[in-house]
Design an enzyme around this catalytic site. Structure first.
Site, PDB file in Angstrom:
ATOM      1  CG  PHE A 112      41.735  -3.929 -36.978  1.00 32.28           C
ATOM      2  CD1 PHE A 112      43.001  -3.367 -36.868  1.00 32.28           C
ATOM      3  CD2 PHE A 112      40.714  -3.136 -37.499  1.00 32.28           C
ATOM      4  CE1 PHE A 112      43.245  -2.060 -37.277  1.00 32.28           C
ATOM      5  CE2 PHE A 112      40.942  -1.832 -37.903  1.00 32.28           C
ATOM      6  CZ  PHE A 112      42.208  -1.296 -37.793  1.00 32.28           C
TER       7      PHE A 112
ATOM      8  CD  GLU B 264      31.986 -11.562 -32.166  1.00 35.57           C
ATOM      9  OE1 GLU B 264      31.570 -12.260 -33.105  1.00 35.57           O
ATOM     10  OE2 GLU B 264      32.879 -10.701 -32.296  1.00 35.57           O
TER      11      GLU B 264
ATOM     12  CG  LEU C 167      37.204   8.061  -8.028  1.00 33.36           C
ATOM     13  CD1 LEU C 167      36.197   7.109  -7.397  1.00 33.36           C
ATOM     14  CD2 LEU C 167      37.011   9.473  -7.468  1.00 33.36           C
TER      15      LEU C 167
ATOM     16  N   GLY D 230      47.053  10.511  -9.883  1.00 31.81           N
ATOM     17  CA  GLY D 230      48.221  10.257 -10.739  1.00 31.81           C
ATOM     18  C   GLY D 230      48.590   8.788 -10.811  1.00 31.81           C
TER      19      GLY D 230
ATOM     20  CB  THR E 144      30.496   0.014 -33.231  1.00 34.56           C
ATOM     21  OG1 THR E 144      29.396   0.168 -34.136  1.00 34.56           O
ATOM     22  CG2 THR E 144      31.775  -0.226 -34.011  1.00 34.56           C
TER      23      THR E 144
ATOM     24  CD  GLU F 207      29.025   4.216 -32.331  1.00 33.51           C
ATOM     25  OE1 GLU F 207      29.634   3.149 -32.504  1.00 33.51           O
ATOM     26  OE2 GLU F 207      29.369   5.050 -31.467  1.00 33.51           O
TER      27      GLU F 207
END
Lengths: 380, 43
Positions: free
Chosen positions: A157, A243, A338, A341, A366, A368
């Site tokens: 990642f 960061e 809002l 589609g 995160t 958490e």
């Protein structure tokens, strides 16, 4: 509410950034999304335009200002343009402080001019397949061989992973040291044994290259140690506040922009013979989001100001990060709803913002982990 | 003028003044409750 943190020079800088986006980014962005990567020419152009290394001292080719408001302007404008793929914020705000703050004079002369002119694109490699938030679980390790290290392991990642010319790798240099046995080693493009995996297929930020990195007996010169031996944990903790603020700045900018485009949409879109904006439910939705954005904006601007004065602490940076990114996530979801589609169609900015923004509550710590940091500071 | 040039031209002196120093709130003389009702001392 009128924002109070900017002076005319920041407004002039904003104009420069907008002109750069119009000229060098937006005409190419659709192609970059198809390619899964931006062009190196765009990085060069950003360097030429003076958008890289804003905080790097002038003698190394940078802007020479610690004023984070310029960085905030850059993040806001790239977010509003829907162009997160050219990751100048990662380069400037996240990796820049490691190079300017920890590098030796020799390293500064070697790396910073390229950092500022766009010829050296950077990445930082912390996450591993088995270690994300848990830095103690890092298994990539470097063995001391006298005048060099031998680096082995893998990372995943990693933003800018394909393009990066310099990668700051968090590696274990003392097996029994726990979190305090980690060091920062800079691995340069072309070093034998340094290989890149595939460009990972993400749900959003399609123009941003994110990759796996592999290190097989990579010989890293001792002069590529960044900062203190076994000091990575402290270095990371020191720099993560900026960061997190940087991510929070882009998050509130994204939420505000989503609200703007959705407000315009509901005024124009008609249902049952009248614009959506005439429905009380729609008005309440917009009112709630506008209120949350205004309150968050005030806190974020205060954090930007504090950080420019060197006064933002890790706890408030964590508050800014989790709160603003969770707000962005809620606003993106409600604004997409809002749009009906049309909101599910990729060509609509709201759909792109929904997927581009989803990572914000995950990377850079995160939600958490942010709450853990805040909670620990209050309760231990 | 590119970004770096713009930043440098606006900040010719290194060690820019702290942002907070521009805020009038920070340079106001502290006031007690009654004084604040009357507004800042302008003498």
């Amino acid at each position: 509410m009128k924002r109070q943190i900017f002076a005319p020079e920041h407004d002039a800088f904003r104009d420069t950034v907008r002109a750069f986006l119009d000229r060098e980014v937006l005409p190419h962005y659709a192609q970059w999304e198809k390619d899964g990567i931006v062009s190196r020419e765009a990085w060069r152009a950003a360097g030429k335009q003076g958008l890289l290394g804003l905080a790097v001292p002038e003698e190394y080719g940078g802007g020479g200002t610690p004023d984070f408001r310029y960085a905030a302007v850059l993040a806001e404008e790239f977010t509003r343009a829907g162009a997160p793929g050219l990751a100048l914020g990662l380069h400037n705000d996240i990796i820049g402080p490691y190079l300017t703050g920890l590098a030796t004079e020799e390293q500064r002369r070697r790396w910073l001019p390229g950092f500022c002119d766009g010829s050296l694109i950077t990445a930082i490699a912390m996450t591993e397949p088995g270690a994300g938030s848990d830095l103690q679980g890092i298994r990539t390790h470097a063995e001391d061989r006298g005048d060099h290290w031998v680096l082995n392991g893998s990372k995943t990642f990693i933003s800018n992973g394909i393009l990066a010319d310099l990668v700051i790798v968090v590696a274990r240099t003392t097996p029994e040291g726990g979190a305090h046995g980690l060091s920062l080693l800079v691995v340069e493009r072309g070093t034998a044994g340094f290989e890149r995996g595939r460009n990972l297929d993400k749900i959003g930020q399609k123009a941003q290259d994110t990759a796996e990195l592999f290190f097989h007996d990579v010989r890293v010169p001792k002069e590529n140690l960044l900062g203190e031996l076994n000091g990575a944990f402290l270095h990371l903790m020191t720099n993560l506040a900026q960061e997190r603020l940087s991510i929070a700045v882009s998050a509130i900018a994204a939420a505000e922009h989503l609200l703007e485009i959705t407000t315009e949409y509901v005024k124009e879109r008609e249902a049952f013979g009248r614009p959506l904006a005439t429905k009380q439910h729609i008005r309440f939705e917009v009112a709630e989001m506008a209120t949350e954005c205004a309150v968050t904006r005030t806190f974020l601007d205060r954090c930007i100001e504090d950080h420019s004065n060197g006064e933002l602490d890790a706890v408030h940076a964590s508050m800014a990060k989790w709160w603003a990114t969770e707000l962005q996530k809620r606003v993106a979801d409600r604004c997409l709803q809002l749009h009906g589609g049309y909101g599910y169609m990729s060509e609509y900015p709201v759909a792109r913002a929904f997927t581009d923004g989803r990572i914000q509550t995950i990377y850079g710590g995160t939600t958490e982990i942010m709450k853990e940091i805040i909670g620990r500071s209050l309760l231990s | 003028m590119n970004g770096h040039e713009l930043i440098r031209s606006r900040h010719p002196v290194k060690g820019r003044e702290p942002i907070g120093s521009r805020h009038p709130m920070k340079v106001q003389k502290p006031m007690n409750g009654q004084e604040s009702m009357k507004g800042p001392d302008t003498e």
